[in-house]
Write a protein that holds these residues in place. Sequence first.
Motif, PDB file in Angstrom:
ATOM      1  N   THR A 331       0.792  -1.233   0.000  1.00 52.97           N
ATOM      2  CA  THR A 331       0.000   0.000   0.000  1.00 52.97           C
ATOM      3  C   THR A 331       0.822   1.279   0.000  1.00 52.97           C
ATOM      4  O   THR A 331       0.318   2.328  -0.386  1.00 52.97           O
ATOM      5  N   ILE A 332       2.069   1.230   0.474  1.00 53.94           N
ATOM      6  CA  ILE A 332       2.892   2.449   0.520  1.00 53.94           C
ATOM      7  C   ILE A 332       4.298   2.067   0.070  1.00 53.94           C
ATOM      8  O   ILE A 332       4.802   0.999   0.417  1.00 53.94           O
ATOM      9  N   ILE A 333       4.928   2.978  -0.703  1.00 51.23           N
ATOM     10  CA  ILE A 333       6.322   2.735  -1.077  1.00 51.23           C
ATOM     11  C   ILE A 333       7.063   4.071  -1.041  1.00 51.23           C
ATOM     12  O   ILE A 333       6.534   5.098  -1.477  1.00 51.23           O
ATOM     13  N   THR A 334       8.254   4.065  -0.456  1.00 51.34           N
ATOM     14  CA  THR A 334       9.060   5.289  -0.394  1.00 51.34           C
ATOM     15  C   THR A 334      10.528   4.936  -0.610  1.00 51.34           C
ATOM     16  O   THR A 334      10.969   3.833  -0.303  1.00 51.34           O
ATOM     17  N   GLY A 335      11.268   5.882  -1.134  1.00 48.09           N
ATOM     18  CA  GLY A 335      12.705   5.677  -1.317  1.00 48.09           C
ATOM     19  C   GLY A 335      13.249   6.668  -2.313  1.00 48.09           C
ATOM     20  O   GLY A 335      12.715   6.807  -3.396  1.00 48.09           O
ATOM     21  N   GLY A 336      14.300   7.391  -1.921  1.00 50.43           N
ATOM     22  CA  GLY A 336      14.914   8.338  -2.846  1.00 50.43           C
ATOM     23  C   GLY A 336      14.175   9.654  -2.897  1.00 50.43           C
ATOM     24  O   GLY A 336      12.936   9.704  -2.754  1.00 50.43           O
ATOM     25  N   THR A 337      14.944  10.741  -3.034  1.00 53.33           N
ATOM     26  CA  THR A 337      14.320  12.065  -3.109  1.00 53.33           C
ATOM     27  C   THR A 337      14.898  12.901  -4.245  1.00 53.33           C
ATOM     28  O   THR A 337      14.310  13.890  -4.638  1.00 53.33           O
ATOM     29  N   VAL A 338      16.049  12.502  -4.735  1.00 53.06           N
ATOM     30  CA  VAL A 338      16.726  13.296  -5.773  1.00 53.06           C
ATOM     31  C   VAL A 338      17.006  12.379  -6.956  1.00 53.06           C
ATOM     32  O   VAL A 338      17.396  11.225  -6.785  1.00 53.06           O
ATOM     33  N   ALA A 339      16.846  12.921  -8.158  1.00 53.24           N
ATOM     34  CA  ALA A 339      16.906  12.070  -9.351  1.00 53.24           C
ATOM     35  C   ALA A 339      18.278  11.434  -9.567  1.00 53.24           C
ATOM     36  O   ALA A 339      18.367  10.348 -10.130  1.00 53.24           O
ATOM     37  N   ASN A 340      19.358  12.088  -9.122  1.00 57.73           N
ATOM     38  CA  ASN A 340      20.682  11.521  -9.427  1.00 57.73           C
ATOM     39  C   ASN A 340      21.427  11.018  -8.186  1.00 57.73           C
ATOM     40  O   ASN A 340      22.647  10.930  -8.190  1.00 57.73           O
ATOM     41  N   VAL A 341      20.675  10.708  -7.132  1.00 60.46           N
ATOM     42  CA  VAL A 341      21.288  10.164  -5.916  1.00 60.46           C
ATOM     43  C   VAL A 341      20.647   8.827  -5.572  1.00 60.46           C
ATOM     44  O   VAL A 341      19.418   8.713  -5.544  1.00 60.46           O
ATOM     45  N   LEU A 342      21.521   7.829  -5.320  1.00 61.77           N
ATOM     46  CA  LEU A 342      20.991   6.513  -4.934  1.00 61.77           C
ATOM     47  C   LEU A 342      20.612   6.530  -3.455  1.00 61.77           C
ATOM     48  O   LEU A 342      21.455   6.819  -2.611  1.00 61.77           O
ATOM     49  N   PRO A 343      19.379   6.229  -3.119  1.00 63.51           N
ATOM     50  CA  PRO A 343      19.033   6.157  -1.693  1.00 63.51           C
ATOM     51  C   PRO A 343      19.699   4.937  -1.044  1.00 63.51           C
ATOM     52  O   PRO A 343      19.874   3.911  -1.701  1.00 63.51           O
ATOM     53  N   GLN A 344      20.046   5.086   0.220  1.00 70.00           N
ATOM     54  CA  GLN A 344      20.627   3.933   0.927  1.00 70.00           C
ATOM     55  C   GLN A 344      19.543   3.005   1.462  1.00 70.00           C
ATOM     56  O   GLN A 344      19.810   1.877   1.830  1.00 70.00           O
ATOM     57  N   GLU A 345      18.326   3.540   1.490  1.00 66.75           N
ATOM     58  CA  GLU A 345      17.210   2.749   2.008  1.00 66.75           C
ATOM     59  C   GLU A 345      15.964   2.981   1.163  1.00 66.75           C
ATOM     60  O   GLU A 345      15.721   4.103   0.714  1.00 66.75           O
ATOM     61  N   ALA A 346      15.199   1.958   1.002  1.00 66.36           N
ATOM     62  CA  ALA A 346      13.859   2.108   0.409  1.00 66.36           C
ATOM     63  C   ALA A 346      12.917   1.262   1.255  1.00 66.36           C
ATOM     64  O   ALA A 346      13.308   0.215   1.780  1.00 66.36           O
ATOM     65  N   ARG A 347      11.694   1.747   1.391  1.00 65.93           N
ATOM     66  CA  ARG A 347      10.753   1.076   2.294  1.00 65.93           C
ATOM     67  C   ARG A 347       9.389   0.896   1.635  1.00 65.93           C
ATOM     68  O   ARG A 347       8.987   1.721   0.819  1.00 65.93           O
ATOM     69  N   ALA A 348       8.710  -0.115   2.076  1.00 62.69           N
ATOM     70  CA  ALA A 348       7.327  -0.320   1.616  1.00 62.69           C
ATOM     71  C   ALA A 348       6.505  -0.856   2.779  1.00 62.69           C
ATOM     72  O   ALA A 348       7.031  -1.494   3.684  1.00 62.69           O
ATOM     73  N   ILE A 349       5.243  -0.550   2.736  1.00 55.90           N
ATOM     74  CA  ILE A 349       4.302  -1.120   3.689  1.00 55.90           C
ATOM     75  C   ILE A 349       3.413  -2.113   2.943  1.00 55.90           C
ATOM     76  O   ILE A 349       2.904  -1.814   1.854  1.00 55.90           O
ATOM     77  N   ILE A 350       3.256  -3.271   3.539  1.00 53.93           N
ATOM     78  CA  ILE A 350       2.309  -4.261   3.003  1.00 53.93           C
ATOM     79  C   ILE A 350       1.273  -4.537   4.078  1.00 53.93           C
ATOM     80  O   ILE A 350       1.613  -4.780   5.232  1.00 53.93           O
ATOM     81  N   ASN A 351       0.010  -4.432   3.687  1.00 57.09           N
ATOM     82  CA  ASN A 351      -1.096  -4.692   4.623  1.00 57.09           C
ATOM     83  C   ASN A 351      -1.646  -6.080   4.347  1.00 57.09           C
ATOM     84  O   ASN A 351      -1.992  -6.414   3.213  1.00 57.09           O
ATOM     85  N   LEU A 352      -1.741  -6.858   5.406  1.00 55.56           N
ATOM     86  CA  LEU A 352      -2.297  -8.211   5.305  1.00 55.56           C
ATOM     87  C   LEU A 352      -3.605  -8.285   6.060  1.00 55.56           C
ATOM     88  O   LEU A 352      -3.751  -7.680   7.115  1.00 55.56           O
ATOM     89  N   ARG A 353      -4.562  -9.014   5.520  1.00 55.64           N
ATOM     90  CA  ARG A 353      -5.764  -9.368   6.261  1.00 55.64           C
ATOM     91  C   ARG A 353      -5.687 -10.873   6.483  1.00 55.64           C
ATOM     92  O   ARG A 353      -5.723 -11.650   5.528  1.00 55.64           O
ATOM     93  N   LEU A 354      -5.558 -11.212   7.757  1.00 52.52           N
ATOM     94  CA  LEU A 354      -5.209 -12.580   8.126  1.00 52.52           C
ATOM     95  C   LEU A 354      -6.432 -13.490   8.199  1.00 52.52           C
ATOM     96  O   LEU A 354      -7.380 -13.207   8.945  1.00 52.52           O
TER      97      LEU A 354
END
Length: 483
Positions: A331-354
């Motif tokens: 449901t959510i994805i984030t990582g990187g803020t500048v076009a020519n810089v490699l982010p050291q971290e990228a994150r995502a949220i996954i929602n599960l319905r169990l």
Amino acid sequence: MKLNIAAIAGAGLLLLSACAQPPATPDAIEPNPSTRSAEALALSLSEAIRFETISEMGNPDASRAEFDAFRDWLAASFPLVHARMAPEDILHGSLWYTLEGTNPALDPIVILAHQDVVPVEPGTEDQWVYPPFSGTIADGYVWGRGTLDMKGFLVMAVAAMETLLEEGFTPERTIHIGFGHDEEVGGTGAVAMAERLEAQGRRAWFVLDEGGTSIETFPMTGGPVGLIGVGEKGFLSVEITARARGGHSSSPPPETAIGLLSRAINAIVDNPFEHRIDHPVPDMMRALAPEMDGMAGFVMARPVLFGSVLRGQMMEDDATRATIGTTIAPTIITGGTVANVLPQEARAIINLRLHPRDSAESALAHMRGAVSHLDGVTIEPVGRISDAPPISATSGRAWEIIAGAAVSHLPDGAPVVPNLLTAATDSRAFKDVADHIYRYAPMRMEMDDLSRIHGDNERIRIDALPGMVSYFRTVIHEAGMEG
Ligand SMILES: [Zn+2]
């Protein structure tokens, strides 16, 4: 919560189940017509709708004055319930009523409802035929936010209790009524009420909450059906973090944080959880089969023989697939803020319905296993976690009372079938302090009413209200006098 019968019925194959044998049918206990006519009940509900008891995440005081006024209104409108069941204020908003039974050896029952409603989505006010908090009575309906979810249930339940007390009802078994104040934003009130019960050293025989209803024209059968929620799904969100070397994008390493994150998400999505037709689906199919014609009825009557065919059909549709397994939704994805810089971290949220067969712990282990070959990827749970409560029995005395009362409030021969909700209700807070949890009120809805819940033009049929009162009276009376 949002009723999701559409999620069950939408594809033409439900995720419901029913008792193979119809339960014994208690005699319906009719409401006292002089004081609880459909018109009187509609007026009462109309008044209840006018309190804008909107719960807001992280701001429990947002509608405090409305909740206080609503509480005063409950006390004035149902004076015997107020006097005899002495509501305790739990967490500044939830109300916990108790009518002590004469036999302390019997486990109590709990009727749950929530006072809070969701707000009207800004910009949609004009789409309401009548203003959402006017409680307008027109065209055979009471209109307004909360009529279906769930002040209709709440007011009819307390009205049922009031009429029983008027008649001198003295149960052997203790009756609790719990009205939560924040179901739509997490349900801390329900958790505190369950803790209250536990602190008294008590355990509920059964809990009755929202989540199931009667449908007038059920798509699979073309006639009325009662759907009783015997289970609901759990909730888990996880954060996936992928770490890799940062630096200038002109000389990237073979594995970047964003590339790694993408592979991790794909690995999880490509390793779905088990989807299987098991209890209570086969029983439900058998119960609906006699109402269905031709090949569909033939197949539904033999859910074990045709198990792989039925599973295949349920897997075809998003709504029905969600009812037979744990879902995975990035449901959510984030990582990187500048076009020519490699982010050291990228994150995502996954929602599960169990699904009840998967715990939060086992689901976490399953996902970690799916990404174990990816160095630099971690998975951690975030926010609230709730395991699905176990699926309640579709046999035994508690079921007979709940389902038997449902049968007696439906037209002759209409099937009553249990289902698994893909949404959550307050009742899940009671999973460790109750033997059974059922979710039902005979609101006589049509399928297109489902979209009105949390949507616009929410309304409830006035001619359903006496039946709801009668349903709650029957359940409370049967359970209360059950030695
Ligand atoms: Zn609700």
